[in-house]
Design a protein around this motif. Sequence first.
Motif, mmCIF file in Angstrom:
data_model
loop_
_atom_site.group_PDB
_atom_site.id
_atom_site.type_symbol
_atom_site.label_atom_id
_atom_site.label_comp_id
_atom_site.label_asym_id
_atom_site.label_seq_id
_atom_site.Cartn_x
_atom_site.Cartn_y
_atom_site.Cartn_z
ATOM 1 N N GLY A 86 0.796 -1.227 -0.072
ATOM 2 C CA GLY A 86 -0.054 0.071 -0.177
ATOM 3 C C GLY A 86 0.755 1.284 -0.053
ATOM 4 N N LYS A 87 2.148 1.045 0.176
ATOM 5 C CA LYS A 87 3.090 2.059 0.439
ATOM 6 C C LYS A 87 3.992 2.265 -0.605
ATOM 7 C CE LYS A 87 2.834 2.540 5.359
ATOM 8 N NZ LYS A 87 1.598 1.673 5.578
ATOM 9 N N LEU A 88 4.392 1.225 -1.540
ATOM 10 C CA LEU A 88 5.190 1.211 -2.250
ATOM 11 C C LEU A 88 4.893 0.814 -3.716
ATOM 12 C CD1 LEU A 88 8.320 1.168 -1.863
ATOM 13 C CD2 LEU A 88 8.372 -1.327 -2.199
ATOM 14 N N HIS A 89 5.543 1.456 -4.704
ATOM 15 C CA HIS A 89 5.306 1.019 -6.237
ATOM 16 C C HIS A 89 6.292 0.841 -7.137
ATOM 17 C CE1 HIS A 89 2.385 4.066 -4.408
ATOM 18 N NE2 HIS A 89 1.659 3.551 -5.215
ATOM 19 N N ARG A 90 6.273 0.413 -8.317
ATOM 20 C CA ARG A 90 7.279 -0.052 -8.990
ATOM 21 C C ARG A 90 8.199 1.329 -9.463
ATOM 22 N NH1 ARG A 90 5.201 -3.981 -13.684
ATOM 23 N NH2 ARG A 90 4.424 -5.800 -12.402
ATOM 24 N N GLY A 91 9.623 1.392 -9.315
ATOM 25 C CA GLY A 91 10.156 2.384 -9.255
ATOM 26 C C GLY A 91 10.890 2.902 -8.215
ATOM 27 N N ASP A 92 10.114 2.848 -7.000
ATOM 28 C CA ASP A 92 10.561 3.431 -5.726
ATOM 29 C C ASP A 92 11.738 2.778 -5.330
ATOM 30 O OD1 ASP A 92 8.203 4.802 -5.986
ATOM 31 O OD2 ASP A 92 7.397 3.816 -4.440
#
Length: 253
Positions: A86-92
């Motif tokens: 819920g807090k992380l996305h691809r590229g982070d």
Amino acid sequence: MNRFPLLGCALALAIGSAVAQDRPSPSAIPPPPPAPPAPLADAHRTQVTGTVARFLVNPNGDVDGVLLDDHTQVGMPPTMGAALAGKLHRGDRLTARGFRVGDLPLLQADSITAGGTELTDTPPAAPPAPPAAPALQPMEAHGLVQQPLYGPRGDVAGVLLDEGSILRVPPPAAVRAGALMQPHARIAVKGFGVNTPYGRSIQVTALGTTPGSEQPVAAPPQPGPMAPRPPTPPQPGVALGGAPAPTPPVPTP
């Protein structure tokens, strides 16, 4: 980390169905390696930093890891994965701390920092409620292996395909089909799994090299002749043939 007992009924049905069908030629799957690799015991605490390339999902639909852009696999408990997703996305970018097994590209994380927030693997104060059974679907996939995926102890537990599917294979079967678990190997599978916003994950029940060549990864016990029952010891006063035993003569004085 994976709640594979939830898959028991589905896997049993799939294996039984696969065994009932005509099996293709044994040459469809390369011969197994001569011996399974020795378990790795040199786990050491360390940390890795990298960019999230994709999430890893188990066949229950839980996020249980991420792949970094350098192909390092960061594993984690599903409870931690749910909070992280819920807090992380691809590229982070993230920094993961935990235990690394040997020199494998695998870190089993107990702490992850991303976006200024740190998540840790903290046991819940009370046992969580049993999760609802996932809506498993029969699935098939085929393609080229992009990279192997590892279990927490460093054993090969599946692969990631070039078309994006995550395949989970029981470690004993992964050892037997070692050549199919290597990068650039061509593989075809059948099984049960889920489609999620984070990826498609399949628990493999049959595998081969091309569609139509899949063979079950395990076979249920086959019925065989029953062992003969041991003879029943004779009871007092009954002969072996079932008739009353003759009464011994009483000696006369």
